[in-house]
Motif scaffolding. Structure first.
Motif, mmCIF file in Angstrom:
data_model
loop_
_atom_site.group_PDB
_atom_site.id
_atom_site.type_symbol
_atom_site.label_atom_id
_atom_site.label_comp_id
_atom_site.label_asym_id
_atom_site.label_seq_id
_atom_site.Cartn_x
_atom_site.Cartn_y
_atom_site.Cartn_z
ATOM 1 N N UNK A 95 -10.875 -2.617 30.068
ATOM 2 C CA UNK A 95 -11.314 -0.955 31.207
ATOM 3 C C UNK A 95 -11.593 -0.201 30.548
ATOM 4 N N UNK A 135 -9.887 -7.475 26.718
ATOM 5 C CA UNK A 135 -8.681 -7.691 26.560
ATOM 6 C C UNK A 135 -8.159 -7.001 26.214
ATOM 7 N N UNK A 136 -7.105 -7.186 27.177
ATOM 8 C CA UNK A 136 -5.885 -5.451 27.266
ATOM 9 C C UNK A 136 -5.423 -4.904 26.154
ATOM 10 N N UNK A 137 -5.149 -5.811 25.239
ATOM 11 C CA UNK A 137 -4.433 -5.285 23.819
ATOM 12 C C UNK A 137 -5.361 -4.604 23.282
ATOM 13 N N UNK A 138 -5.805 -3.209 23.081
ATOM 14 C CA UNK A 138 -6.377 -2.271 22.364
ATOM 15 C C UNK A 138 -5.953 -1.063 21.858
ATOM 16 N N UNK A 139 -4.246 -1.433 21.633
ATOM 17 C CA UNK A 139 -3.523 -0.263 20.648
ATOM 18 C C UNK A 139 -4.778 -0.579 19.589
ATOM 19 N N UNK A 163 -10.145 -9.198 15.601
ATOM 20 C CA UNK A 163 -10.470 -9.022 16.960
ATOM 21 C C UNK A 163 -11.834 -8.751 16.663
ATOM 22 N N UNK A 206 1.975 -0.955 22.262
ATOM 23 C CA UNK A 206 2.427 0.186 22.852
ATOM 24 C C UNK A 206 2.577 -0.062 24.807
ATOM 25 N N UNK A 250 0.410 -1.266 27.221
ATOM 26 C CA UNK A 250 -0.671 -1.938 27.344
ATOM 27 C C UNK A 250 0.946 -2.838 28.072
ATOM 28 N N UNK A 254 0.363 -2.784 31.632
ATOM 29 C CA UNK A 254 -0.679 -3.014 32.279
ATOM 30 C C UNK A 254 -0.378 -4.509 32.706
ATOM 31 N N UNK A 298 -2.021 -15.220 27.887
ATOM 32 C CA UNK A 298 -2.629 -14.215 28.221
ATOM 33 C C UNK A 298 -1.596 -13.097 27.013
ATOM 34 N N UNK A 316 -3.699 -14.453 23.495
ATOM 35 C CA UNK A 316 -5.035 -14.208 23.134
ATOM 36 C C UNK A 316 -5.132 -12.552 22.623
ATOM 37 N N UNK A 350 -4.985 -10.688 19.282
ATOM 38 C CA UNK A 350 -5.234 -10.300 18.052
ATOM 39 C C UNK A 350 -3.665 -11.217 17.221
ATOM 40 N N UNK A 351 -2.438 -9.902 17.838
ATOM 41 C CA UNK A 351 -1.481 -9.556 17.562
ATOM 42 C C UNK A 351 -1.090 -11.214 17.039
#
Lengths: 531, 582
Positions: free
Chosen positions: A195, A205-209, A224, B519, B522, B525, B572, B575, B577-578
């Motif tokens: 988003x 992914x919400x993981x966008x740091x 990624x 963070x 995140x 969210x 989730x 999913x 990368x970490x």
């Protein structure tokens, strides 16, 4: 520029062979469809929390009741501030913060439907959301989504053999995590993307740091990228994003602006469409509508939490429509808003409203039938805390209208997708349909791993399936999404097989056959009829 | 040059997590609770113990027909040679068996390897065993003898925290290694250089900047190593019987000439010492003993150079910390660690000392070395099951136990790591292939395999329908019969500090699964999407969770979906990368 009409009027050079458009050459039909930009797009805007419809679409002829201190005096919008809607004898108006949607209305690009709901209301956010997403009756649990089932009808072989040359793009895109609405008997029909639009991260992914400038950051960026490449639609989505653009200056700009996050989502949608993506359905959402307290500023009821929420939605939809108009794809898009429920007629003592029932829906696009459908509710001055706006239209009638008149699903298939028959409403301008040849082609796309013959059938049918080898499962699923039979569940050599499917004891109606071969899944519709 | 700089900073939760992620396969909440409040030295003492005793060997949990009356995999006539639940490691196959069981036994050993990892205690032991498998490689598919594979494994285990030089001496004449690197074909008249080369290039000296052995050294080493073979059968009462493979020696095949090595080895000469006239057990002849003494000299000569210490310490750093060995790491970590390695080169606890120094070092704990390692398929999959404390069947449900071990093994296999079958003598490329190293584990084909595995772990009901109740090998009333198990995320989060607070739950989940670098934005969210389902008030989760805990059969529409909400959340999280990093 309408590429499709362009193709039909001039010779097309394909691989050195010139093909001239004469009527219905199958080759030309395939070519022109594959290059078509006449495909219809639906944008679903979900308002999480339950929007207070009575302060959104305001019945000005009911102020005698509304202003009463026991009704909603503490949150009521001053009558003179309401944006009066033409064609309603000034009896109906919009919240004053919804200026851009008011403009759309005045230009015939907004259809407003009063009192949308369903019988026997549910007041749980989560259950009500599921009902809206699945399109089920409120006392039935259906574990698939209405839009997902539509996509399963339009592209029955998806996801096996997708993407392909005709449909290189995701058939649906969800911005954010996956939702029930876009599932079809356990198969996610949508690709999730994220988003924010900078950078356009495509892993869903919400993981966008942002990756750090260290070893860990290096590896996160690497993983990624693998995730993006793995997402088989990643490249096509990225190609559309690179090619597309946003030209409207109206999107919220600062993160503190109302609707900022929704704006970033809708800007991605506009960018992808302008970049030529052929995705049918986009699903976005914005939250915060659960306004149990202080939904207005007590000093100025036109300002406050709810005003900002509505301003956000209105500004963003206005910006999106502006973008669509400026970039010439206005006629291809239609959007709808929905929330899991409206709110109660009577406000509470904390200056908010509690979970309610029917709500207004907004359908936007240049091909809508502009205006307000339905009547103002009558507000009883003796309303109690349990009083709700009455339902005037079933929400599935709205779905049926969009599927039938925008996506041009034939009536029999509509009944299957929506689980029973719902009357259509005059929402979509007549003649907006795409040619049925488009659907005929979509039906054949991909690889057909499983189907039933005969279908429809009376007592039993034969399931024909193909496996690539290894563990293979064939299940029969009923309309509620429950597995009622497992026909195959074992290791098989690669090849084609038949298995008998006897549904003698089952009621006539819609069933699904689902194949799972390792990570591959495919679902097809079965129809049992009375003999 | 001095000793490796010890870590002197504070030893808090992030440091503990970093240390555990690198020494164990996956870190569970119970692991964190167990070590909570202990000092770095206390934790390291537990994680790096003296080499433990061998675990119980693999046992028979396989058959070639689901009907016991038709099964004949370990039978002579109708008599079981290896009974269900007993080990096969002491019972070689004989030609009068109804069927050759070595394929089954080889697979059984693989499942057992994964099983040992899944049931590891809180020590680096199992990670060291796997380290040796990628360093001192043999392959099941080449050796084709499960007894040999088991013996080689026994060496990995015997020296896991022991003396590396002695491990090399032992493995040089290990039957599996003699077979794998052609030692058994290396004769005076037809020298085979395979082991002589890999011994130096891959097992000890390496190809680092200080390496200087020559092609002539390879030839000379090969000559030292001539004459040995593998004995797989013996005559008993004039009948040839298969035996557990053992090394043999043929004096006619050994080259007794003097072998001269290059300046890198100080021009060492290795001679067949004919002045020695008596031989100890287990040597079978004076010639065999003299040939062994040549090998002993060869390996002592190799370890008299500084290179093996540097090579092994680089491999340890690569395996446990990160693959980029900068000049700074070389001088500040590798050199002092190598010096320690050399200082203890004759001590039985050499590797224990070196590993303790590594895992207590300042460089190990530097922030840049945290969370940067791409998990191997074993670390990813075994770690996932350990992390979730997945309720695996114990050995009272033997059939189910091995079936689940095999399930996990197959996830590891699908993701590109075939336990007991590394791709070649150099081991898995992730540990040596420049410049990508650990990144080799992940590509567009292995990534979906990892995804498929974590989705299965989160959602699958692992059900085993072992024939029917009267035909189950564990016994008629076997607990394996219809054994089924599924991840229970409610039980899982009950171990958390405060799972009814959605913020606390997300914090802990992120810390455990992703290492805590995510963070706040995140996390918010994640909370809104998965625990509040798009709503904005925390009490939606709190109420739902507490109602569910009070009554798991609740019909309250919000509360009854608590298990699926947690399932979605954890699926989730995986999913990210970490999640592929540790």
């Amino acid at each position: 520029m309408k590429r499709r009409s362009f193709l039909q009027s001039v010779p097309v050079a394909v691989g050195g062979i010139t093909v001239t458009a004469y009527g219905s050459s199958p080759l030309l039909e395939a070519l022109s469809t594959s290059l078509s930009d006449t495909d219809r797009v639906l944008i679903i805007v979900q308002l999480n929390g339950g929007n207070d419809g009575l302060n959104t679409l305001i019945p000005l002829d009911q102020y005698a009741s509304l202003t009463l201190s026991n009704i909603r005096q503490n949150i009521l919008i001053p009558e003179d501030k309401v944006l009066k809607l033409g064609g309603t004898n000034d009896a109906t108006g919009l919240h004053p913060s919804m200026t851009r949607m008011y403009d759309l209305y005045n230009n015939g690009k907004l259809s407003i439907i009063q009192g949308v709901g369903y019988p026997k209301f549910n007041y749980s956010h989560f259950r009500a959301t599921d009902i809206w997403m699945s399109g089920s009756d409120s006392d039935k649990y259906v574990f698939s989504g209405w839009a997902g089932r539509y996509l399963g009808y339009e592209y029955p072989n998806y996801p096996v053999g997708f993407p392909n040359s005709v449909m290189p793009d995701p058939i649906a895109i969800r911005i954010g995590g996956n939702v029930l609405g876009l599932e079809n008997q356990g198969v996610p029909m949508a690709v999730s993307i994220t988003n924010t639009n900078d950078p356009l991260n495509l892993t869903g992914s919400l993981f966008q740091d942002a990756p750090g400038n260290n070893y860990m950051g290096k590896e996160i960026a690497f993983i990624r990228e693998v995730q993006r490449q793995t997402d088989k639609f990643g490249d096509s989505v990225k190609a559309a994003a690179d090619l597309g653009k946003n030209v409207s200056s109206l999107y919220p700009k600062a993160s503190s602006d109302p609707g900022y996050l929704l704006g970033t989502q809708m800007a991605i949608v506009a960018k992808l469409i302008s970049g030529g993506i052929k995705t049918r359905i986009f699903w976005v959402n914005t939250g915060g509508f659960d306004t149990h307290s202080a939904q207005v500023n007590s000093a100025d009821h036109t300002a406050g939490t709810h005003a900002n929420l509505l301003k956000g939605v209105s500004d963003v939809i206005g910006a999106f429509m502006d973008d669509a108009k400026l970039q010439g794809f206005e006629e291809r898009i239609m959007g709808m808003t929905f929330s899991e429920f409206g709110r109660r007629i009577i406000s509470n003592a904390s200056g908010g409203t509690d979970h309610g029932a029917a709500q207004p829906m907004f359908i936007f696009g240049s091909k809508v039938v502009g205006g307000v459908l339905g009547k103002n509710p009558t507000i009883d001055p003796a309303s109690t805390v349990n009083s709700n706006l009455p339902m005037q239209y079933d929400f599935r009638s709205v779905y049926a209208s969009i599927l039938g008149d925008w996506f041009c699903v034939e009536d029999a298939a509509l009944d299957q997708i929506l689980l029973k028959n719902f009357q259509k409403l005059p929402i979509v301008a007549p003649g907006s349909c795409i040619p049925t040849s488009v659907h005929e082609q979509n039906k054949e796309l991909g690889e057909n791993l499983v189907y039933a013959y005969p279908n429809p059938f009376v007592q039993s049918t034969k399931i024909k399936f193909e496996t690539y080898g290894g563990h293979t499962m064939i299940q029969i699923i009923n309309n509620e999404g429950s597995v009622i039979k497992t026909l195959v569940d074992k290791e098989l050599q690669a090849g084609k097989y038949d298995v008998a499917c006897d549904l003698e004891d089952a009621a006539a109606g819609i069933y699904y056959v689902r194949i799972q071969n390792k990570t591959l899944q495919q679902v097809k519709t079965l129809m049992k009829v009375n003999g | 040059m001095g000793s490796i700089k010890p870590y002197s900073g504070s030893f808090g939760k992030p440091e503990l997590i970093h240390l555990l992620r690198r020494t164990l396969f996956g870190v569970s909440k119970s692991d964190l609770n167990y070590f909570k409040g202990r000092s770095l030295n206390q934790v390291v003492d537990q994680l790096i113990p003296a080499t433990p005793n061998l675990p119980a060997p693999p046992v028979r949990a396989y058959y070639n027909n689901a009907d016991p009356t038709k099964d004949n995999i370990e039978k002579v006539g109708t008599v079981d040679q290896v009974k269900w639940g007993e080990t096969w490691v002491n019972t070689p196959y004989q030609t009068n068996f109804a069927a050759n069981p070595y394929g089954y036994r080889g697979n059984n050993l693989k499942y057992w390897m994964t099983g040992m990892q899944l049931s590891q205690d809180r020590s680096v032991y199992e990670k060291m065993v796997l380290f040796f498998q990628t360093l001192l490689v043999t392959e099941n598919s080449v050796v084709e003898n499960p007894h040999s594979m088991y013996l080689t494994h026994t060496l990995y285990r015997k020296y896991a925290m022991g003396n590396y030089k002695q491990l090399i001496k032992d493995i040089t004449l290990d039957p599996g290694m003699l077979r794998y690197l052609n030692g058994q074909l290396n004769t005076k008249s037809a020298p085979d250089e395979n082991y002589g080369r890999e011994l130096q290039e891959l097992f000890t000296v390496g190809k680092g900047p200080g390496s200087g052995y020559t092609e002539d050294d390879v030839k000379a080493a090969a000559k030292v190593l001539t004459g040995w073979n593998v004995i797989s059968s013996e005559k008993v009462n004039n009948v040839t019987m298969n035996i557990i493979p053992k090394r043999g020696f043929n004096k006619n095949n050994h080259d007794t000439n003097t072998k001269t090595f290059s300046a890198f080895y100080a021009n060492t000469q290795i001679k067949n010492d004919t002045s020695i006239t008596t031989f100890p057990s287990p040597f079978g002849s004076i010639e065999e003993y003299r040939a062994w003494l040549e090998i002993d000299q060869l390996i002592e000569m190799i370890f008299n150079t500084d290179e093996p210490s540097r090579y092994i310490c680089r491999r340890l750093w690569n395996y446990f910390v990160y693959y980029d060995i900068t000049p700074e790491i070389e001088s500040e970590v590798i050199e002092p660690l190598a010096e320690l390695f050399r200082l203890h080169k004759n001590d039985p606890d050499q590797l224990q000392i070196v590993l303790k120094a590594l895992f207590s070092s300042d460089y190990f704990f530097k922030s840049e070395h945290r969370g940067c390692m791409i998990k191997s398929p074993t670390d990813f999959n075994v770690g996932m099951f350990r992390q979730f404390e997945f309720p695996l069947p114990n050995d009272s449900k033997l059939e189910a136990q091995y079936a689940m071990w095999n399930q996990v093994r197959s996830y590891v296999f699908n993701a590109g790591q075939d336990i007991n079958d590394p791709p070649n003598v150099a081991g898995w490329p992730a540990y040596y292939q420049s410049p990508s190293f650990h990144e080799i584990w992940l590509d567009t084909s292995t990534y979906p395999q990892r995804k498929s595995a974590y989705e299965s772990v989160a959602k699958n009901n692992y059900a085993f329908s072992f024939a029917d109740a009267t035909k189950v090998y564990d016994g008629v009333n076997s607990p394996s019969y219809k054994f089924a198990v599924k991840m229970n995320f409610v039980d899982f989060v009950k171990r958390f500090e405060n799972p009814s607070d959605p913020n606390s739950l997300i914090d802990e989940a992120v810390e455990l699964l992703l290492g805590g670098t995510v963070s706040q934005g995140v996390k918010d969210q994640l909370k809104t999407t998965y625990l509040l389902l798009g709503q904005s008030t925390d009490y939606y989760w709190t109420d739902a969770y507490e109602v569910y805990l009070a009554n798991p059969n609740t019909t309250d529409p919000e509360s009854k979906r608590v298990p699926s909400m947690l399932q979605d959340l954890f699926t989730y999280l995986m999913s990210a990368a970490e999640y592929h990093l540790c």
